[in-house]
Design a protein around this motif. Structure first.
Motif, PDB file in Angstrom:
ATOM      1  N   GLY A   8       0.856  -1.035   0.158  1.00 18.39           N
ATOM      2  CA  GLY A   8       0.086   0.281  -0.398  1.00 18.39           C
ATOM      3  C   GLY A   8       0.392   1.550   0.317  1.00 18.39           C
ATOM      4  N   VAL A   9       2.160   0.987   0.352  1.00 21.36           N
ATOM      5  CA  VAL A   9       2.943   2.822  -0.511  1.00 21.36           C
ATOM      6  C   VAL A   9       3.198   2.678  -1.520  1.00 21.36           C
ATOM      7  N   VAL A  10       2.970   4.269  -1.326  1.00 22.03           N
ATOM      8  CA  VAL A  10       2.153   4.949  -2.999  1.00 22.03           C
ATOM      9  C   VAL A  10       3.102   5.848  -3.184  1.00 22.03           C
ATOM     10  N   LEU A  11       3.769   6.486  -4.656  1.00 22.94           N
ATOM     11  CA  LEU A  11       4.518   6.761  -5.077  1.00 22.94           C
ATOM     12  C   LEU A  11       3.536   8.012  -6.213  1.00 22.94           C
ATOM     13  N   GLN A  13       9.190  23.339  -9.689  1.00 29.77           N
ATOM     14  CA  GLN A  13      10.366  22.014 -10.232  1.00 29.77           C
ATOM     15  C   GLN A  13       8.496  21.189 -10.076  1.00 29.77           C
ATOM     16  N   PHE A  14       9.313  20.215 -10.048  1.00 26.75           N
ATOM     17  CA  PHE A  14       8.335  18.814 -10.040  1.00 26.75           C
ATOM     18  C   PHE A  14       9.498  17.640  -8.653  1.00 26.75           C
ATOM     19  N   ARG A  15       8.917  16.968  -7.753  1.00 25.16           N
ATOM     20  CA  ARG A  15       9.565  16.208  -6.688  1.00 25.16           C
ATOM     21  C   ARG A  15       8.620  15.693  -6.472  1.00 25.16           C
ATOM     22  N   ALA A  16       9.538  14.024  -6.405  1.00 27.11           N
ATOM     23  CA  ALA A  16       8.747  12.750  -6.451  1.00 27.11           C
ATOM     24  C   ALA A  16       8.754  12.247  -4.700  1.00 27.11           C
ATOM     25  N   VAL A  17       7.120  12.334  -4.539  1.00 26.20           N
ATOM     26  CA  VAL A  17       6.679  12.207  -2.884  1.00 26.20           C
ATOM     27  C   VAL A  17       6.581  10.115  -2.625  1.00 26.20           C
ATOM     28  N   ARG A  18       6.444   9.847  -1.358  1.00 23.26           N
ATOM     29  CA  ARG A  18       5.905   8.353  -1.030  1.00 23.26           C
ATOM     30  C   ARG A  18       5.217   8.961   0.122  1.00 23.26           C
ATOM     31  N   ALA A  46      17.791  19.571  -8.281  1.00 25.95           N
ATOM     32  CA  ALA A  46      16.032  21.022  -8.660  1.00 25.95           C
ATOM     33  C   ALA A  46      15.167  20.052  -8.310  1.00 25.95           C
ATOM     34  N   ARG A  47      14.500  18.599  -9.412  1.00 23.22           N
ATOM     35  CA  ARG A  47      13.473  18.213  -9.041  1.00 23.22           C
ATOM     36  C   ARG A  47      14.076  16.268  -9.339  1.00 23.22           C
ATOM     37  N   THR A  48      12.436  15.613  -8.841  1.00 18.69           N
ATOM     38  CA  THR A  48      12.788  14.257  -8.742  1.00 18.69           C
ATOM     39  C   THR A  48      11.783  13.633  -9.039  1.00 18.69           C
ATOM     40  N   HIS A  49      11.925  12.718 -10.433  1.00 22.25           N
ATOM     41  CA  HIS A  49      10.630  11.574 -10.731  1.00 22.25           C
ATOM     42  C   HIS A  49      11.487   9.890 -10.015  1.00 22.25           C
ATOM     43  N   ILE A  57      13.736   3.069  -2.857  1.00 22.85           N
ATOM     44  CA  ILE A  57      12.693   3.060  -4.229  1.00 22.85           C
ATOM     45  C   ILE A  57      13.374   4.105  -5.125  1.00 22.85           C
ATOM     46  N   VAL A  58      13.924   3.606  -6.066  1.00 27.55           N
ATOM     47  CA  VAL A  58      14.691   4.092  -7.903  1.00 27.55           C
ATOM     48  C   VAL A  58      13.697   5.586  -8.758  1.00 27.55           C
ATOM     49  N   GLY A  59      14.688   5.863  -9.215  1.00 32.49           N
ATOM     50  CA  GLY A  59      14.365   7.255  -9.765  1.00 32.49           C
ATOM     51  C   GLY A  59      15.531   8.075 -10.800  1.00 32.49           C
ATOM     52  N   ASP A  60      14.433   9.272 -10.396  1.00 31.82           N
ATOM     53  CA  ASP A  60      16.020   9.846 -11.552  1.00 31.82           C
ATOM     54  C   ASP A  60      15.681  11.343 -10.648  1.00 31.82           C
TER      55      ASP A  60
END
Length: 375
Positions: A121-124, A134-139, A155-158, A169-172
């Motif tokens: 049930g963990v959401v990204l 800027q866009f930022r990834a969130v959990r 400044a940004r993450t995905h 978690i993996v991303g850029d």
């Protein structure tokens, strides 16, 4: 060439997913063959859920929001997605198996969307930060939000995927001019980023997919051609995805929880589905008889694969297919008057896909499910 009948009649039944609107886009499926996505009506997209018989349930939206999408579902039946308004505002959402709506909030951030959910049930997802645009990834872990930090100078993450039920978690992470400075990363539970290894001579790298403890993506070297790689997050290694036989090009499309990657391998006059196991030799998947082109687009944890097979020019005889664990190919029932394209596969072996169907003199996306009889 005449349509090819299924080599195993009755094993998978073609189900048309109800579409009370212009178009439908199903994007994810769980082990109960419940799928989610959106239906496009004249007023915009609405998030929906389909059962394994194709019956549709429209999902509720927050007050003041009339459109939205469902992006994922886990085996418990929890659905995630987002709503968006006429002023371009967005709200991240989850729905339980009964359809009850919960807002996924992030302190000090109004605009967010939810993109992935795992079995626990963990959401990204991501949030939009007006300051600096800027866009930022969130959990979200049981509703508690953690912003995923960029590397220093970025400044940004995905985020691309959750590794296992409790893993990182993996991303850029990216920045630079026009956000061109991509570096693949993994985040710990506090949201701190650590760069993933890249081969010597790398100018830029970015992820394209992840599952289990495997990620895949592309390397842009300082000199030479872009190539695809695999990251083994358990071992902390990176390695090129090898070409198969005389192939000159490859494109990975999906990976299962056991680390097997599937995709397309190609030479100038043919293409084929391919499978790259976590260990052992890569495998070119066979075409249907008389075909010389194809590709693989989905794989489940059991190792079954879904894709397409067609003639070399891929004009009128593109056929949706599945390959079993041994690599034997079987044609799926064709969508009448259209070419079906698989996009996801359940653990029972059912296949989710879409086709461009002629409706009132126009071609529209319609979603379909090939249900497996396996229980």
């Amino acid at each position: 060439m005449a349509p090819i009948a299924s080599a195993a009649p009755g094993v998978r039944r073609l189900v048309t997913l109800e579409t009370p609107g212009l178009e439908s886009r199903a994007v994810d499926i769980n082990e109960s063959d419940v799928s989610v996505g959106s239906v496009d009506r004249a007023s915009g997209n609405v998030p929906v859920r389909w059962d394994r018989n194709g019956r549709l349930t429209e999902l509720p939206l927050p007050d003041g929001f009339g459109t939205g999408r469902a992006n994922g579902i886990n085996d418990a039946g929890t659905i995630i997605g987002y709503a968006y308004g006429n002023d371009y505002s967005t709200r991240a959402l989850s729905w339980d198996r009964d359809g009850s709506l919960t807002a996924l909030t992030v302190p000090d951030h109004e605009n967010a969307e939810a993109d992935h959910i795992n079995r626990r049930g963990v959401v990204l997802g991501q949030v939009y930060e007006p300051k600096g645009q800027q866009f930022r990834a969130v959990r979200w872990d049981h509703g508690r939000a953690t912003l995923l930090e960029p590397l220093p100078g970025h400044a940004r993450t995905h985020a691309w995927g959750l590794l296992g039920d409790n893993g990182p978690i993996v991303g850029d992470s990216f920045g630079g001019d026009a956000g061109s400075d991509y570096i693949p990363v993994q985040w710990d539970r506090s949201g701190k980023a650590t760069a993933l290894p890249v081969p010597p001579g790398t100018q830029r790298a970015f992820l394209q997919g992840a599952n289990g403890y495997t990620a895949f993506g592309s390397i842009i070297p300082v000199s030479g051609l872009t190539y695809s790689v695999r990251w083994d997050l358990d071992k902390g290694t990176v390695s090129p995805i090898p070409f198969i036989g005389t192939a000159e090009w490859l494109y990975p499309t999906a990976v299962n929880g056991c680390g097997t990657i599937v995709g397309i391998t190609r030479r100038s006059y043919w293409s084929a589905g391919a499978k790259w196991p976590a260990s052992g030799d890569a495998v070119q998947l066979p075409w249907l008889p008389g075909h010389a082109s194809g590709g693989a687009f989905a794989i489940n944890d059991a190792g079954a694969v879904a894709g397409i097979s067609s003639s070399a020019d891929a004009t009128d005889d593109e056929v949706p297919v599945v390959w079993d664990v041994a690599g034997n190919v079987t044609a799926l029932e064709q969508v009448p008057g259209a070419k079906g394209m698989p996009v996801a596969m359940s653990e029972r072996g059912s296949v989710l896909g879409y086709a461009m169907v002629k409706v009132d003199q126009s071609y529209r996306y319609r979603s379909f499910l090939w249900t497996s009889s396996r229980r």
